[in-house]
Design a protein around this motif. Structure first.
Motif, short mmCIF file in Angstrom:
data_model
loop_
_atom_site.label_atom_id
_atom_site.label_comp_id
_atom_site.label_asym_id
_atom_site.label_seq_id
_atom_site.Cartn_x
_atom_site.Cartn_y
_atom_site.Cartn_z
N ARG A 58 -3.10 -6.51 11.56
CA ARG A 58 -2.99 -5.88 12.85
C ARG A 58 -4.18 -4.78 12.59
O ARG A 58 -5.16 -4.48 13.48
CB ARG A 58 -1.69 -5.12 13.32
N GLY A 59 -4.37 -4.24 11.29
CA GLY A 59 -5.32 -3.15 11.15
C GLY A 59 -6.80 -4.07 10.63
O GLY A 59 -7.69 -3.14 10.40
N VAL A 99 -7.80 -2.12 -1.28
CA VAL A 99 -8.22 -1.10 -0.43
C VAL A 99 -7.01 -0.13 -0.32
O VAL A 99 -5.86 -0.60 -0.49
CB VAL A 99 -8.30 -1.76 1.12
N MET A 100 -7.21 1.15 -0.44
CA MET A 100 -6.19 2.15 -0.82
C MET A 100 -5.26 1.49 -1.71
O MET A 100 -4.00 1.66 -1.63
CB MET A 100 -5.45 2.37 0.62
N ARG A 141 0.84 -1.19 0.01
CA ARG A 141 0.22 0.21 0.18
C ARG A 141 1.17 1.37 0.12
O ARG A 141 1.62 1.82 1.16
CB ARG A 141 -0.77 0.03 1.18
N PHE A 182 2.32 5.98 14.18
CA PHE A 182 2.00 4.96 15.25
C PHE A 182 1.08 3.87 14.86
O PHE A 182 1.39 2.85 14.54
CB PHE A 182 1.53 5.60 16.37
N THR A 183 -0.26 4.48 14.55
CA THR A 183 -1.36 3.52 14.03
C THR A 183 -2.10 4.56 12.79
O THR A 183 -1.96 5.62 12.97
CB THR A 183 -2.51 3.08 14.93
N PRO A 184 -2.81 3.69 12.07
CA PRO A 184 -3.46 4.47 10.82
C PRO A 184 -4.15 5.73 11.38
O PRO A 184 -5.10 5.72 12.31
CB PRO A 184 -4.23 3.65 10.38
N PRO A 228 -11.03 2.43 6.23
CA PRO A 228 -10.06 2.17 5.05
C PRO A 228 -10.96 1.94 3.91
O PRO A 228 -10.41 1.67 2.68
CB PRO A 228 -9.55 0.66 5.67
N GLU A 229 -12.43 1.89 3.95
CA GLU A 229 -13.23 1.63 3.05
C GLU A 229 -13.69 2.65 2.01
O GLU A 229 -13.90 2.69 1.16
CB GLU A 229 -14.62 0.91 3.45
N ILE A 251 -8.32 3.42 16.14
CA ILE A 251 -8.67 2.36 15.66
C ILE A 251 -8.71 1.71 17.16
O ILE A 251 -8.09 2.01 18.21
CB ILE A 251 -7.95 1.47 14.78
N ILE A 278 -0.46 4.75 7.70
CA ILE A 278 -0.54 3.42 7.22
C ILE A 278 0.59 2.69 6.96
O ILE A 278 1.05 3.17 5.77
CB ILE A 278 -1.78 3.63 5.94
N PRO A 279 0.59 1.48 7.45
CA PRO A 279 1.88 0.79 7.06
C PRO A 279 1.80 0.18 5.35
O PRO A 279 0.70 -0.05 5.02
CB PRO A 279 1.76 -0.55 7.99
N VAL A 280 3.03 -0.17 4.70
CA VAL A 280 2.86 -0.47 3.51
C VAL A 280 2.41 -1.75 3.28
O VAL A 280 1.60 -1.98 2.35
CB VAL A 280 4.40 -0.24 2.90
N TYR A 312 -9.38 8.48 3.64
CA TYR A 312 -9.16 7.33 4.71
C TYR A 312 -9.04 7.64 6.12
O TYR A 312 -9.42 7.16 6.95
CB TYR A 312 -8.33 6.47 4.05
N TYR A 370 -3.42 -6.35 5.73
CA TYR A 370 -2.84 -5.93 6.88
C TYR A 370 -3.36 -6.40 8.15
O TYR A 370 -4.61 -5.78 8.62
CB TYR A 370 -2.68 -4.35 6.93
N GLN A 391 5.33 -0.06 11.58
CA GLN A 391 4.67 0.98 11.82
C GLN A 391 5.39 2.16 10.88
O GLN A 391 6.51 1.82 10.58
CB GLN A 391 4.68 1.42 13.41
N PHE A 418 -7.47 -4.91 7.83
CA PHE A 418 -8.03 -4.49 6.43
C PHE A 418 -7.05 -5.03 5.45
O PHE A 418 -6.03 -5.31 5.67
CB PHE A 418 -8.14 -3.03 6.32
#
Lengths: 347, 246
Positions: free
Chosen positions: A135-136, A126-127, A20, B138-140, B200-201, B181, A28-30, B205, A133, A255, A138
């Protein structure tokens, strides 16, 4: 609908592509394949775009039932794949029929296998990416690893008439335990002799190794004063050293930002090698120059271009219908690929 | 500002540009100016793959098969020369409604006890400042905020919670933040917003961007429930204003 059905889950199988890209500034992680080189080869073999989503199969493989005819190829770590209990080759295309079963007998080398299907999986990106991913929760198939009784739809299953193989010299040697690095952005935060220790001693992958990062065990690394830096972006392969002196290599699901001093960064081409190592494996780090690493990356891309070019002239040979059957027949020691085209004859 | 930036290779396809080793709003503005200058002047999706802004630095990820490290640094140095001429748009303030206390903010009482002030004072102090979003990480969608009043700073929980609901607003030391989240965590949870920080949808985003400010606005439980319904139905309009205006 054309699909594959998961009969047994195995340890950890997810859908991954090249990741991603472009969303790290939003945290948002890759994600994406741990071993991108093997993912690309699998896709090239079955006639897909290099970056198409494929299965990343970790250590213990799943059992998969094909509900339609298509072409598959498996690359990367060798989990000893079989079709209907007959061993098949890695780095080679196979035509499967409805009802065929793919199983894996066990890990022979590496850590992660990649299975591409001709046409790819029918998964909503998604994106901009089909990568999972976890952990997230999605991306990929429902944001999770595959489990029993999942049906993964296929986009455009195709029968490839040509028997494609990848030559041995394109395949990485997973017995190679030297991981090349470029020295890190916070080198000044480490004691001089600690950098020598890092570059000469052996480090072992601990059990805390996953898609996010690899924690290593080995001689402790010493900071001049403190291990924390002001939080900032972290690249793939960055080697962070927290206060306990044990290095952590940041992998695909890392992260987007972090706050520990980085002693080095694994070069792009050796990330795929690292992706094929598992807990208990021992590695050594070798320092190289940025220019050298960039040349290695260019050479690798060229190798992939060569493989793709060799096959692409035959792209039109991919059929989109399921009325074609392909059989491998051995006669007097010579293997033949027999293609049978079904056609209704008026009576 | 005439601070020379420092360029270092971050692996074979990254350049870390560090502007300072001190966090300040001025430096953060320079980071954002630089990011915008790159977007306006360099071909973002050919040579440069992505740019990750942080408190005092910028990580540039580039395509090393198309441009060498040296050439990329040269190009970025040219950008540095023109950063001062970049006009950043006026900062936006994102209004974040928060239901403080009760089931949404079980640790509000801790913050009040720790600092020896009333619960109303905690809410007043927390919602009377515009917080700069220094970076997202850190997180999305998680915003790193600056500017919280010291009078409400409170150490993290001794035992972190296993599950914190999305939208929870918390305090950890002298930082405040919002959980985009559901995740585990040790922050003192003082309230919750019905807004979605990450989805994410659907585009966008993420709700928040580096460089914006956040203003928390206290709401009651009924308003929270109504707003949450609107958010879920997609009819809620997030309130924005310009920094400096009321």
């Amino acid at each position: 609908m054309s699909s594959i059905r998961i009969l047994r889950a195995g340890l950890l199988t997810t859908i991954q592509d090249l990741g991603r890209v472009g969303f790290q500034q939003y945290g948002i992680p890759v994600s994406g394949a741990m071993d991108k080189y093997s993912l690309k080869l699998a896709n090239i073999l079955v006639g897909n775009d290099r970056g198409e989503g494929a299965l990343e199969i970790t250590m213990l493989g799943p059992e998969i039932l094909f509900n339609c005819g298509t072409t598959i190829a498996i690359t990367g770590g060798n989990l000893t794949p079989t079709i209907n209990d007959v061993d098949i080759d890695m780095y080679r295309t196979y035509v499967v029929k409805p009802g065929d079963k793919l199983k894996f007998k066990g890990l022979k080398n590496g850590c992660r296998g990649y299975m591409a299907v001709s046409g790819g999986f029918s998964i909503k990106p998604v994106m901009g990416s089909k990568s999972t991913y976890m952990r997230g929760q999605f991306g990929g198939f429902k944001g999770r690893k595959l489990k029993e009784e999942d049906f993964i739809p296929l986009k455009k299953p195709g029968i490839l008439l040509e028997d494609r193989k990848i030559k041995l010299n394109y395949i990485k040697n997973y017995n190679n335990r030297v991981v090349r690095v470029i020295l890190g952005t916070e080198l000044h935060m480490f004691k001089k002799d600690t950098i020598d220790v890092f570059l000469s001693e052996e480090y072992q992958l601990t059990n805390q190794c996953d898609r996010m990062g690899y924690r290593l065990e080995g001689p402790g690394l010493k900071h001049v004063s403190g291990s924390d830096v002001i939080s900032g972006g972290i690249n793939l392969g960055a080697i962070q050293v927290p206060g306990d002196g044990k290095p952590i290599i940041m992998m695909a699901d890392r992260q987007s930002t972090g706050g520990y001093a980085k002693i080095a960064n694994v070069i792009s081409t050796d990330i795929s090698l690292l992706a094929q190592m598992k807990p208990g494996d021992k590695i050594r780090f070798q320092r190289i120059a940025v220019e050298e690493a960039q040349q290695l990356l260019i050479d690798e891309e060229k190798m992939l271009d060569d493989v793709e070019k060799k096959f692409s002239s035959l792209k039109e040979k991919i059929m989109e219908k399921n009325t074609t059957r392909v059989y491998n027949i051995r006669v007097k020691g010579i293997e033949y690929r027999v293609v049978v085209e079904e056609e209704k004859v008026k009576s | 500002m005439n601070i020379k930036a420092d360029y270092k290779p971050s692996g074979d396809n990254g350049i870390l540009i560090v502007f300072s080793n001190q966090i300040s709003e001025d430096i953060n503005i320079k980071v954002r100016g630089f990011q915008q200058a790159i977007a306006e002047n360099l071909n973002m999706h050919n040579e440069i793959i992505e740019v990750i802004p942080a408190y005092t630095s910028l990580l540039v990820i580039y395509d090393a098969t198309k441009i060498t490290f040296k050439k990329m640094v040269e190009k970025l140095r040219c950008i540095e020369e023109i950063v001062h001429s970049i006009n950043l748009p006026p900062s936006e303030v994102v209004h974040i409604p928060v239901a403080y206390g009760g089931e949404f903010g079980p640790d509000l009482i801790n913050v009040s006890n720790h600092n020896g002030i009333s619960i109303d004072e905690v809410i007043e102090l927390h919602s009377s400042v515009d917080y700069l979003i220094y970076m997202i990480g850190f997180t999305p969608g998680f915003p790193y905020l600056g500017g919280m009043k010291e009078k409400i700073s409170t150490p993290r929980l001794k035992v972190p919670r296993e599950k914190i609901e999305a939208g929870s607003v918390g305090i950890a030391g002298n930082q405040t933040g919002i959980y985009p989240i559901e995740s585990p965590g040790g922050w003192q949870i003082i309230g919750r917003t019905p807004l979605k920080l990450f989805n994410p949808e659907e585009e966008p985003y993420v709700l928040l961007k580096a460089g914006q400010y956040i203003r928390f606005e206290a709401i009651d439980k009924n308003t929270f429930v109504n707003m949450q319904n609107e958010v879920n139905e997609g009819t809620y309009k997030v309130k924005y204003s310009l920094k400096g205006s009321v």
